[in-house]
Motif scaffolding. Sequence first.
Motif, PDB file in Angstrom:
ATOM      1  N   GLU A  73      -2.258  -6.019  -4.425  1.00 25.03           N
ATOM      2  CA  GLU A  73      -2.565  -4.565  -3.960  1.00 25.03           C
ATOM      3  C   GLU A  73      -3.670  -4.158  -4.959  1.00 25.03           C
ATOM      4  OE1 GLU A  73      -0.448  -0.491  -2.578  1.00 25.03           O
ATOM      5  OE2 GLU A  73       0.852  -2.098  -3.838  1.00 25.03           O
ATOM      6  N   PHE A  74      -3.472  -4.265  -6.349  1.00 28.38           N
ATOM      7  CA  PHE A  74      -4.461  -3.611  -7.166  1.00 28.38           C
ATOM      8  C   PHE A  74      -6.077  -4.346  -7.095  1.00 28.38           C
ATOM      9  CE2 PHE A  74      -0.692  -3.550 -10.600  1.00 28.38           C
ATOM     10  CZ  PHE A  74      -0.381  -2.556 -10.041  1.00 28.38           C
ATOM     11  N   GLU A  75      -6.048  -5.745  -6.640  1.00 33.66           N
ATOM     12  CA  GLU A  75      -7.232  -6.120  -6.622  1.00 33.66           C
ATOM     13  C   GLU A  75      -8.070  -5.922  -5.290  1.00 33.66           C
ATOM     14  OE1 GLU A  75      -8.694  -7.715  -8.833  1.00 33.66           O
ATOM     15  OE2 GLU A  75      -7.116  -9.048 -10.137  1.00 33.66           O
ATOM     16  N   LYS A  76      -7.193  -5.912  -4.031  1.00 32.86           N
ATOM     17  CA  LYS A  76      -7.594  -5.669  -2.750  1.00 32.86           C
ATOM     18  C   LYS A  76      -7.853  -4.147  -2.472  1.00 32.86           C
ATOM     19  CE  LYS A  76      -6.309 -10.086  -0.993  1.00 32.86           C
ATOM     20  NZ  LYS A  76      -5.531 -10.859   0.169  1.00 32.86           N
ATOM     21  N   GLN A  77      -6.843  -3.198  -2.854  1.00 30.79           N
ATOM     22  CA  GLN A  77      -6.803  -1.849  -2.354  1.00 30.79           C
ATOM     23  C   GLN A  77      -6.980  -0.851  -3.509  1.00 30.79           C
ATOM     24  OE1 GLN A  77      -3.314  -3.051  -0.251  1.00 30.79           O
ATOM     25  NE2 GLN A  77      -4.202  -2.017   1.695  1.00 30.79           N
ATOM     26  N   GLY A  78      -6.941  -1.292  -4.679  1.00 28.99           N
ATOM     27  CA  GLY A  78      -7.016  -0.527  -5.923  1.00 28.99           C
ATOM     28  C   GLY A  78      -5.754   0.218  -6.252  1.00 28.99           C
ATOM     29  N   VAL A  79      -5.676   0.672  -7.492  1.00 26.75           N
ATOM     30  CA  VAL A  79      -4.806   1.204  -8.021  1.00 26.75           C
ATOM     31  C   VAL A  79      -4.255   2.614  -7.296  1.00 26.75           C
ATOM     32  CG1 VAL A  79      -3.586   2.347 -10.209  1.00 26.75           C
ATOM     33  CG2 VAL A  79      -5.295   0.407 -10.368  1.00 26.75           C
ATOM     34  N   GLU A  80      -5.016   3.398  -6.819  1.00 24.59           N
ATOM     35  CA  GLU A  80      -4.811   4.591  -6.297  1.00 24.59           C
ATOM     36  C   GLU A  80      -3.977   4.317  -4.836  1.00 24.59           C
ATOM     37  OE1 GLU A  80      -6.798   8.108  -3.633  1.00 24.59           O
ATOM     38  OE2 GLU A  80      -7.843   7.697  -5.453  1.00 24.59           O
ATOM     39  N   HIS A  81      -4.252   3.264  -4.266  1.00 23.85           N
ATOM     40  CA  HIS A  81      -3.601   2.842  -3.059  1.00 23.85           C
ATOM     41  C   HIS A  81      -1.922   2.817  -3.437  1.00 23.85           C
ATOM     42  CE1 HIS A  81      -1.986   0.198   0.078  1.00 23.85           C
ATOM     43  NE2 HIS A  81      -2.539   0.678   0.918  1.00 23.85           N
ATOM     44  N   TRP A  82      -1.905   1.953  -4.560  1.00 27.17           N
ATOM     45  CA  TRP A  82      -0.549   1.513  -5.040  1.00 27.17           C
ATOM     46  C   TRP A  82       0.265   2.635  -5.479  1.00 27.17           C
ATOM     47  CZ3 TRP A  82       0.825   2.576 -10.331  1.00 27.17           C
ATOM     48  CH2 TRP A  82       2.230   2.142 -10.766  1.00 27.17           C
ATOM     49  N   ALA A  83      -0.723   3.682  -6.313  1.00 24.93           N
ATOM     50  CA  ALA A  83       0.093   4.967  -6.647  1.00 24.93           C
ATOM     51  C   ALA A  83       0.608   5.852  -5.469  1.00 24.93           C
ATOM     52  CB  ALA A  83      -0.864   5.647  -7.575  1.00 24.93           C
ATOM     53  N   ARG A  84      -0.209   5.988  -4.237  1.00 22.27           N
ATOM     54  CA  ARG A  84       0.169   6.750  -3.511  1.00 22.27           C
ATOM     55  C   ARG A  84       1.456   5.979  -2.614  1.00 22.27           C
ATOM     56  NH1 ARG A  84      -2.660  10.573  -1.003  1.00 22.27           N
ATOM     57  NH2 ARG A  84      -4.437   9.922  -1.989  1.00 22.27           N
ATOM     58  N   ARG A  85       1.452   4.995  -2.313  1.00 24.33           N
ATOM     59  CA  ARG A  85       2.380   4.180  -1.552  1.00 24.33           C
ATOM     60  C   ARG A  85       3.701   4.435  -2.400  1.00 24.33           C
ATOM     61  NH1 ARG A  85       4.777  -0.415  -2.377  1.00 24.33           N
ATOM     62  NH2 ARG A  85       3.554  -1.111  -3.715  1.00 24.33           N
ATOM     63  N   THR A  86       3.858   4.347  -3.694  1.00 19.65           N
ATOM     64  CA  THR A  86       4.937   4.484  -4.577  1.00 19.65           C
ATOM     65  C   THR A  86       5.339   5.764  -5.021  1.00 19.65           C
ATOM     66  OG1 THR A  86       3.918   3.670  -6.572  1.00 19.65           O
ATOM     67  CG2 THR A  86       4.712   1.980  -5.298  1.00 19.65           C
TER      68      THR A  86
ATOM     69  N   TRP B 199      -1.159  13.807  -9.369  1.00 20.97           N
ATOM     70  CA  TRP B 199      -0.725  12.545 -10.031  1.00 20.97           C
ATOM     71  C   TRP B 199      -1.156  11.076  -9.424  1.00 20.97           C
ATOM     72  CZ3 TRP B 199       1.804  11.460 -14.311  1.00 20.97           C
ATOM     73  CH2 TRP B 199       2.403  12.552 -14.948  1.00 20.97           C
ATOM     74  N   ILE B 200      -1.284  11.049  -8.037  1.00 24.43           N
ATOM     75  CA  ILE B 200      -1.993  10.077  -7.419  1.00 24.43           C
ATOM     76  C   ILE B 200      -3.360   9.620  -7.784  1.00 24.43           C
ATOM     77  CG2 ILE B 200      -2.915   9.082  -5.026  1.00 24.43           C
ATOM     78  CD1 ILE B 200      -0.263  10.382  -4.057  1.00 24.43           C
ATOM     79  N   LYS B 201      -4.073  10.829  -7.898  1.00 23.26           N
ATOM     80  CA  LYS B 201      -5.746  10.597  -8.290  1.00 23.26           C
ATOM     81  C   LYS B 201      -5.669  10.395  -9.929  1.00 23.26           C
ATOM     82  CE  LYS B 201      -7.636  12.015  -4.611  1.00 23.26           C
ATOM     83  NZ  LYS B 201      -8.527  10.953  -3.741  1.00 23.26           N
ATOM     84  N   LEU B 202      -4.707  10.869 -10.797  1.00 25.21           N
ATOM     85  CA  LEU B 202      -4.806  10.508 -12.043  1.00 25.21           C
ATOM     86  C   LEU B 202      -4.586   9.201 -12.201  1.00 25.21           C
ATOM     87  CD1 LEU B 202      -3.947  12.624 -14.934  1.00 25.21           C
ATOM     88  CD2 LEU B 202      -2.686  10.506 -14.772  1.00 25.21           C
ATOM     89  N   MET B 203      -3.532   8.642 -11.769  1.00 27.61           N
ATOM     90  CA  MET B 203      -3.028   7.442 -11.995  1.00 27.61           C
ATOM     91  C   MET B 203      -4.046   6.125 -11.353  1.00 27.61           C
ATOM     92  SD  MET B 203       1.111   7.751 -11.259  1.00 27.61           S
ATOM     93  CE  MET B 203       1.572   5.908 -11.550  1.00 27.61           C
ATOM     94  N   GLY B 204      -4.602   6.722 -10.279  1.00 26.63           N
ATOM     95  CA  GLY B 204      -5.660   5.899  -9.575  1.00 26.63           C
ATOM     96  C   GLY B 204      -6.898   5.569 -10.188  1.00 26.63           C
ATOM     97  N   ARG B 205      -7.146   6.168 -11.510  1.00 21.99           N
ATOM     98  CA  ARG B 205      -8.315   5.933 -12.120  1.00 21.99           C
ATOM     99  C   ARG B 205      -8.105   5.175 -13.165  1.00 21.99           C
ATOM    100  NH1 ARG B 205      -8.662  11.872 -11.739  1.00 21.99           N
ATOM    101  NH2 ARG B 205      -7.830  12.206 -13.895  1.00 21.99           N
TER     102      ARG B 205
END
Length: 271
Positions: free
Chosen positions: A144-157, A174-180
């Motif tokens: 998920e990190f590699e294909k969709q990015g950290v923000e996608h993972w943060a939003r989902r969880t 929080w989603i935006k901060l973690m996604g960076r």
Amino acid sequence: MPTVRIDASLQINYLVDDYTDPWRVAETILLLHGNAERGLVWFGWVPHLARHFRVVRPDMRGFGDSTPMPRDYPWSLDVIVDDYVSLMDTLGIQRCHVVGAKLGGSVARRLAARCPERVRTLTLVGSPPPRRDMAAVIATWTEEFEKQGVEHWARRTMSGRLGSSFPPQGAEWWIKLMGRTAVSTMVGFVSTISQSDITSDLPRIACPTLVITTEGSALGSVEETRAWQQMIPHSTLLALSGDSFHVAASDPDRCDTEVLTFILEADATSA
């Protein structure tokens, strides 16, 4: 933001907040954030704590404004502990109170066990059990990190992280901060640090310790949390109402009020 050069490949950034009376020497509280975060996230704690203590909020290696780590970096809890000890040495901090949230609590437990002479009190806020089998999800997360990015993972969880009553605009922040967070950092960090086994560290923690969780935490029931908390000598468990597991973020006012009381009482007892 001030920085500390740990070595040629690593710069650690940190914040210092100190609103104590200038005529007294203030003790220090070191606040250690969790995965995909930065020292900034303790903003809700600073107004309560900084009037009484010098508050130091570092960005862990790889996170925030500290140097990102490559995918193949050999992560370990001891490396992170060494970073924080170097920071303490640079700032002239011989001994301090340590607060760790989420996986920052795993780092904090290792720090307290390895360097008992440096830690006056320890507080663990919404921290995971000392050992977790994450193998089933790590491969999925990495993809998920590699294909969709950290923000996608943060939003989902995010819902389990901050709980059902957290405001939507806050969750989005929080989603935006973690996604960076850099993907390269996340790939290596999650695959190693999230599975670190610190069970043997718990009996070696000598300082007064406060463990804070919520009654509906996804990291474990109150009884499951009590099972590992009781492995730490001189420790106390506090279970707050709610269903977030990142209680340091969802309930900063409740948490830091309890932490301030705990530290002041511990200082009074040892005086």
